[in-house]
Design an enzyme around this catalytic site. Structure first.
Site, PDB file in Angstrom:
ATOM      1  N   ARG A  50       0.814  -1.237   0.000  1.00  0.00           N
ATOM      2  CA  ARG A  50       0.000   0.000   0.000  1.00  0.00           C
ATOM      3  C   ARG A  50       0.838   1.273   0.000  1.00  0.00           C
ATOM      4  NH1 ARG A  50      -3.180  -2.735   3.978  1.00  0.00           N
ATOM      5  NH2 ARG A  50      -4.878  -3.843   2.966  1.00  0.00           N
ATOM      6  N   LYS A  89       3.091  11.713 -11.107  1.00  0.00           N
ATOM      7  CA  LYS A  89       2.310  10.778 -11.915  1.00  0.00           C
ATOM      8  C   LYS A  89       3.094   9.479 -12.087  1.00  0.00           C
ATOM      9  CE  LYS A  89      -0.497  13.896 -14.747  1.00  0.00           C
ATOM     10  NZ  LYS A  89      -0.840  14.285 -16.137  1.00  0.00           N
ATOM     11  N   GLU A 126      10.060  19.030 -24.732  1.00  0.00           N
ATOM     12  CA  GLU A 126       9.263  19.376 -23.536  1.00  0.00           C
ATOM     13  C   GLU A 126       9.761  20.679 -22.901  1.00  0.00           C
ATOM     14  OE1 GLU A 126       6.490  18.027 -22.447  1.00  0.00           O
ATOM     15  OE2 GLU A 126       6.421  15.992 -23.246  1.00  0.00           O
ATOM     16  N   LYS A 171       7.415  23.665 -14.147  1.00  0.00           N
ATOM     17  CA  LYS A 171       6.484  22.568 -13.892  1.00  0.00           C
ATOM     18  C   LYS A 171       6.065  22.543 -12.422  1.00  0.00           C
ATOM     19  CE  LYS A 171       5.309  17.816 -14.737  1.00  0.00           C
ATOM     20  NZ  LYS A 171       5.579  16.528 -15.352  1.00  0.00           N
ATOM     21  N   GLU A 181      -4.534  17.782 -11.450  1.00  0.00           N
ATOM     22  CA  GLU A 181      -4.895  18.141 -12.814  1.00  0.00           C
ATOM     23  C   GLU A 181      -6.377  18.400 -12.999  1.00  0.00           C
ATOM     24  OE1 GLU A 181      -2.495  16.167 -15.862  1.00  0.00           O
ATOM     25  OE2 GLU A 181      -4.254  16.083 -17.138  1.00  0.00           O
ATOM     26  N   ARG A 225      -3.103  22.637 -14.169  1.00  0.00           N
ATOM     27  CA  ARG A 225      -2.130  21.628 -14.616  1.00  0.00           C
ATOM     28  C   ARG A 225      -2.411  21.155 -16.047  1.00  0.00           C
ATOM     29  NH1 ARG A 225       0.606  16.541 -11.211  1.00  0.00           N
ATOM     30  NH2 ARG A 225       1.838  15.779 -12.952  1.00  0.00           N
ATOM     31  N   ASN A 233      -0.505  20.053 -20.900  1.00  0.00           N
ATOM     32  CA  ASN A 233      -0.907  19.205 -22.012  1.00  0.00           C
ATOM     33  C   ASN A 233      -0.843  19.924 -23.354  1.00  0.00           C
ATOM     34  OD1 ASN A 233      -1.586  16.729 -20.673  1.00  0.00           O
ATOM     35  ND2 ASN A 233      -3.328  17.813 -19.774  1.00  0.00           N
ATOM     36  N   HIS A 292      -0.050  18.074 -26.435  1.00  0.00           N
ATOM     37  CA  HIS A 292      -0.191  16.645 -26.125  1.00  0.00           C
ATOM     38  C   HIS A 292      -1.511  16.055 -26.602  1.00  0.00           C
ATOM     39  CE1 HIS A 292       3.388  17.337 -23.799  1.00  0.00           C
ATOM     40  NE2 HIS A 292       3.438  16.078 -23.387  1.00  0.00           N
ATOM     41  N   HIS A 340      -0.587  12.955 -28.444  1.00  0.00           N
ATOM     42  CA  HIS A 340      -0.941  11.605 -27.998  1.00  0.00           C
ATOM     43  C   HIS A 340      -1.718  10.852 -29.074  1.00  0.00           C
ATOM     44  CE1 HIS A 340      -0.535  12.484 -23.410  1.00  0.00           C
ATOM     45  NE2 HIS A 340       0.563  11.957 -23.909  1.00  0.00           N
ATOM     46  N   HIS A 400       7.814  10.345 -28.614  1.00  0.00           N
ATOM     47  CA  HIS A 400       6.942  11.231 -27.838  1.00  0.00           C
ATOM     48  C   HIS A 400       7.259  12.699 -28.107  1.00  0.00           C
ATOM     49  CE1 HIS A 400       4.385  12.608 -24.581  1.00  0.00           C
ATOM     50  NE2 HIS A 400       5.402  13.292 -24.080  1.00  0.00           N
TER      51      HIS A 400
END
Lengths: 378, 378
Positions: free
Chosen positions: A129, A151, A193, A235, A245, A249, A253, A256, A260, A272
């Protein structure tokens, strides 16, 4: 936590609901990893997770350094590559740690690129956990983007990063000398990025990056560390306001949404960074067509990104000729920000500023969506 | 959140770092589930997770009630039983939700016993990096224990609950009329945890339970709701102080150190409640031998637990004759609280009070560990 690591150029504290954490940047900072682990966590066991590429290059030596300081370290290695970022690898790593008798007083140390960051982070998030994780990113992409923000996750058949957890690290140690072994094409992918950070938040940073591309592509350790620090600051400022997000946030993106969709439509043959580069251009084109984005922005992005795409070995015209526009469109409508099948983009006001929109995104009229995809590849 | 549900007898607010949540208790409260979902989350989609036993009994009807209030509900059913509490079932449920096109605006509703609570909770914790979960427990064990406190997880080869996450629910709706279909043996297993709450925190509650065992085993809805409320209050007070189990939350493990080792040594043939019952007796015996626990405590526990073990169909002498003491000892030394292979027990001072010890646990001299295991089965 106040003591500087050897060779530390600077650090950024990231605000997190689960506890603030430092991102420590400099050329050679990993020599301080053992003392950092002892001061932060005094772990009973250290599980160092790395891939088959980075293991022999860096992780094995780092483990030896840690053992020399009496830390009980075991290295767990998975096969390098995005194809390893699965529930299967996650389960295997977890079982290996359990078989090694690791308990709650374990700290996971991830040494590697974005795959390692996300995968080892998810192992740590769910092991008994949750145990702490320290991130030691070894690629520009992981240093600039993946290791900051908490993330973690794995890819599943339905898409990338769809299973995971928010699990902020205990600390991030960024040593830019590790970039030496990163292929130049991957350096270029990662630096996209950084340009994105400039595009959404800081025009002068955007311009400085363009002037310094040579040194950055050469992975000059001091200049690389300065840029990583600047990107991490941007960031950190954003995720500190909105860790989960639900608001600002989202602006990370930018590029993206189309990016994506293009990656997915290419079955992830497209890198990417290259996909995000094309996405930024496409989203800027739509922004200009809608009158939201200042005219000329798309061209400035194109000028900045063209050398990176070139070094990355990704040719926009070749990509355009191989990508199926209908397939990109279909992935666009399944994007996580889409509402009722209608995609929403983050749009720039101009280089350095995002247009607020509704919770930082804008619904895109359907006739413009296809134009945006075509615009990305021109 | 202030509006009472129909048939609500009472509610307890549980403090959590991720947001406080209500545990709403009463006979018939599930009739208010649709309005609760709309007021709490206004979800775009509801993923109702249940097992093959509870699905036809309750979840299908609850889903229909929700649909009548315009909620978009899909039911995902897994095979009933602890054998389903695996990473495989977790992955299957996740993939089914993704295939159904569910996004971040999904709420998971778990309808079932402890397996469903833990499994659906872990699905919610990791689906798109976390969506909310509402727990609707249908067994005493889940009502009294599993649905409160935010622990989610699955079993792996190395042991139970070793992979998981802390993911506090959005709300817990406890409807004691659902106990009607719970076999009386399972009612008895679940009520052991209520006696444990009395033993660690409230002597008068412990005594009241003994007086009321008949009504509770008959699942009389009002009396059951009162007892669930009392137990939830005790558990909430403890986990509210120490959500991550670094201190006082340890005391909820009273009886569980030996209990878990016995369950594992029996390959989980022994029921959880029965194992905890035997564990409480064994740990009380050791406490008395060490002079920490008041003399006579073990006998009081034995008197209270004997009728439950009897109704549960678990005979301590039969268990003693089938369990391998060496195997129990070996699992004891691998307990999560063990340090350097030496088990640590939560010890009572007397019924109603735990002895503080060092972070609420006590190292047990090795010669007493074997006695404790033998003591549990006498």
């Amino acid at each position: 936590m106040s003591k500087a690591l050897p060779n530390e150029l600077g650090r950024v504290m990231v605000t997190s609901g689960a506890g603030d954490y430092p991102v420590i940047v400099g050329p050679g900072t990993t020599s301080g990893l053992p003392s950092l682990l002892l001061s932060l966590a005094a772990p009973h066991r250290v599980a160092m997770i790395t891939d088959s590429h980075v293991g022999p290059l860096y992780a094995d030596a780092l483990a030896a350094t840690c053992r020399a300081e009496s830390l009980d370290v075991e290295v767990f290695q998975f096969e390098a590559g995005e194809a390893s970022k699965t529930r299967k690898t996650w389960a295997t790593l977890t079982d290996q740690m359990l078989e090694a008798g690791m308990g709650r007083d374990t700290v996971v140390v991830s040494v590697g690129g974005g795959v390692s960051t996300d995968l080892a982070g998810f192992v740590a998030a769910t092991f008994l956990r949750g145990v702490p994780v320290v991130q030691v990113p070894t690629s520009y992409l992981a240093m600039i983007d993946a290791s900051v923000g908490g993330k973690t996750g794995v890819d599943v058949r339905a898409g990338k990063n769809l299973v995971g957890a928010f699990h902020p690290p205990l600390a991030v140690v960024i040593d830019t000398t590790l970039l030496e072994t990163l292929p130049v094409a991957e350096r270029a992918q990662g630096l996209v990025e950084a340009l994105k950070h400039g595009a959404i938040r800081d025009e002068s940073y955007f311009d400085a990056l363009i002037g310094d591309l040579g040194a950055l592509l050469a992975a000059e350790p001091i200049r690389a560390a300065e840029v990583v620090l600047s990107s991490v600051r941007i960031k950190a400022e954003i995720v500190g306001q909105d860790e989960r997000e639900s608001g600002v946030r989202q602006i990370l993106n930018f590029g993206h949404t189309i990016g994506h969709a293009m990656e997915a439509a290419s079955s992830y043959v497209l890198g990417h960074g290259a996909a995000v580069a094309m996405g930024m251009k496409g989203e800027a084109a739509v922004g200009e067509a809608l009158g939201v984005t200042q005219a000329g922005t798309r061209r400035r992005l194109d000028d900045a990104l063209a050398p990176l795409l070139n070094v990355a070995g990704e040719d926009p015209r070749w990509i355009a000729s191989t990508l199926d526009v209908d397939s990109v469109m279909s992935f666009l409508c399944k994007d996580k920000k889409a509402r009722a099948g209608r995609p929403r983009f983050v749009l720039l006001e101009q280089i350095g500023t995002v247009a607020a929109g509704k919770r930082w995104t804008h619904a895109i009229p359907s006739d413009l969506v296809q134009d945006s995809v075509l615009g990305a590849t021109q």
